[in-house]
Design a protein around this motif. Structure first.
Motif, short mmCIF file in Angstrom:
data_model
loop_
_atom_site.label_atom_id
_atom_site.label_comp_id
_atom_site.label_asym_id
_atom_site.label_seq_id
_atom_site.Cartn_x
_atom_site.Cartn_y
_atom_site.Cartn_z
N THR A 57 0.83 -1.21 0.00
CA THR A 57 0.00 0.00 0.00
C THR A 57 0.86 1.25 0.00
N ILE A 58 1.86 1.30 0.88
CA ILE A 58 2.73 2.47 0.95
C ILE A 58 3.50 2.63 -0.35
N SER A 59 4.01 1.54 -0.90
CA SER A 59 4.72 1.59 -2.17
C SER A 59 3.84 2.19 -3.26
N HIS A 60 2.61 1.74 -3.33
CA HIS A 60 1.68 2.25 -4.34
C HIS A 60 1.47 3.75 -4.17
N GLN A 61 1.29 4.19 -2.93
CA GLN A 61 1.07 5.61 -2.66
C GLN A 61 2.31 6.44 -2.96
N MET A 62 3.48 5.88 -2.68
CA MET A 62 4.72 6.61 -2.97
C MET A 62 4.91 6.75 -4.48
N LYS A 63 4.66 5.69 -5.20
CA LYS A 63 4.79 5.75 -6.66
C LYS A 63 3.79 6.75 -7.23
N LYS A 64 2.58 6.76 -6.69
CA LYS A 64 1.56 7.70 -7.13
C LYS A 64 2.01 9.15 -6.89
N ALA A 65 2.75 9.37 -5.80
CA ALA A 65 3.27 10.70 -5.47
C ALA A 65 4.49 11.08 -6.31
N GLY A 66 5.06 10.11 -7.02
CA GLY A 66 6.20 10.39 -7.89
C GLY A 66 7.53 9.82 -7.44
N PHE A 67 7.55 9.13 -6.29
CA PHE A 67 8.79 8.51 -5.83
C PHE A 67 9.18 7.37 -6.77
N LYS A 68 10.48 7.12 -6.85
CA LYS A 68 10.99 6.04 -7.69
C LYS A 68 11.79 5.06 -6.83
N PHE A 69 11.88 3.83 -7.33
CA PHE A 69 12.60 2.74 -6.66
C PHE A 69 12.04 2.47 -5.28
N THR A 70 10.73 2.53 -5.18
CA THR A 70 10.07 2.32 -3.88
C THR A 70 9.07 1.17 -3.97
N GLY A 71 9.57 0.02 -4.42
CA GLY A 71 8.73 -1.16 -4.49
C GLY A 71 8.39 -1.69 -3.11
N PRO A 72 7.43 -2.62 -3.03
CA PRO A 72 6.98 -3.15 -1.73
C PRO A 72 8.09 -3.79 -0.89
N THR A 73 9.06 -4.44 -1.52
CA THR A 73 10.14 -5.07 -0.76
C THR A 73 11.05 -4.01 -0.16
N THR A 74 11.42 -3.02 -0.96
CA THR A 74 12.25 -1.92 -0.45
C THR A 74 11.53 -1.20 0.68
N ILE A 75 10.24 -0.97 0.51
CA ILE A 75 9.48 -0.25 1.53
C ILE A 75 9.35 -1.08 2.80
N PHE A 76 9.14 -2.40 2.70
CA PHE A 76 9.06 -3.20 3.92
C PHE A 76 10.38 -3.16 4.66
N SER A 77 11.47 -3.24 3.95
CA SER A 77 12.78 -3.16 4.58
C SER A 77 12.96 -1.81 5.28
N LEU A 78 12.52 -0.74 4.62
CA LEU A 78 12.57 0.59 5.23
C LEU A 78 11.72 0.64 6.49
N LEU A 79 10.50 0.13 6.42
CA LEU A 79 9.60 0.17 7.58
C LEU A 79 10.21 -0.52 8.79
N CYS A 80 10.90 -1.63 8.56
CA CYS A 80 11.57 -2.33 9.66
C CYS A 80 12.78 -1.53 10.15
N ALA A 81 13.54 -0.99 9.22
CA ALA A 81 14.76 -0.27 9.59
C ALA A 81 14.47 0.95 10.45
N VAL A 82 13.37 1.65 10.16
CA VAL A 82 13.07 2.90 10.88
C VAL A 82 12.02 2.71 11.97
N GLY A 83 11.73 1.47 12.32
CA GLY A 83 10.89 1.18 13.47
C GLY A 83 9.40 1.32 13.27
N ILE A 84 8.94 1.54 12.05
CA ILE A 84 7.50 1.59 11.81
C ILE A 84 6.92 0.19 11.99
N VAL A 85 7.67 -0.79 11.56
CA VAL A 85 7.38 -2.19 11.86
C VAL A 85 8.49 -2.66 12.78
#
Length: 178
Positions: A145-173
């Motif tokens: 979901t976050i990946s889709h919203q980021m791509k919609k906003a114009g972000f690049k290289f923000t696929g679901p796997t990259t975003i899940f890794s980010l979410l864990c790294a920054v404590g959101i998950v």
């Protein structure tokens, strides 16, 4: 009781990353952008490779100053492509500059990456209650979901796997071992 570590902390560098960075909630805009960028560069590589090069990335990308990166031009891209201390992937370099420009627009509207990311979890980390041998998924419905919203906003290289890794790294998950 001694510290429990997940299986991916196979060396001292990764244990230090786990002890001091991974999974702790981050709200600093620059640090969130830094981690997003490092996670993007990690795609297809090991996190240890990226983490070892983080000082070089900090230097190459103006300590992740969003305004400075947004102003990078073709000459700067070519300079970065010659920098052997970082990962020289043109698409990822260009995506970093693009993402800084998207964030500039966000900031001009009074929005932040911090609010954007944390709004998906109402400001509260999702607790995974991970054990030492827990294998985290590559992606989740939330990261998709976050990946889709980021791509919609114009972000690049923000696929679901990259975003899940980010979410864990920054404590959101929170996937830290209990």
């Amino acid at each position: 009781m001694s510290q429990q570590y997940p299986n991916w902390t196979h060396d001292q560098l990764m244990r230090e990353y786990y002890d001091h960075y991974w999974g702790f909630p981050v709200h600093d805009e620059r640090e969130l952008f830094r981690m997003l960028t490092l996670e993007m560069f990690q795609a297809g590589l090991s996190w240890a490779t990226i983490w070892r090069k983080r000082a070089a990335f900090d230097e190459a990308f103006a300590n992740f100053d969003i305004q400075q990166i947004a102003s990078f031009d073709d000459q700067k891209i070519e300079q970065l492509m010659q920098n052997a201390a970082i990962i020289r992937n043109r698409r990822k370099i260009e995506a970093t500059i693009n993402n800084a420009r998207v964030l500039q627009k966000y900031h001009a509207m009074g929005k932040t990456l911090d609010h954007f990311l944390w709004s998906f979890v109402d400001g509260q980390p999702i607790e995974l209650n991970a054990q030492q041998d827990t294998v985290l998924p590559a992606k989740t419905p939330l990261s998709t979901t976050i990946s889709h919203q980021m791509k919609k906003a114009g972000f690049k290289f923000t696929g679901p796997t990259t975003i899940f890794s980010l979410l864990c790294a920054v404590g959101i998950v929170n996937g830290r071992v209990k």
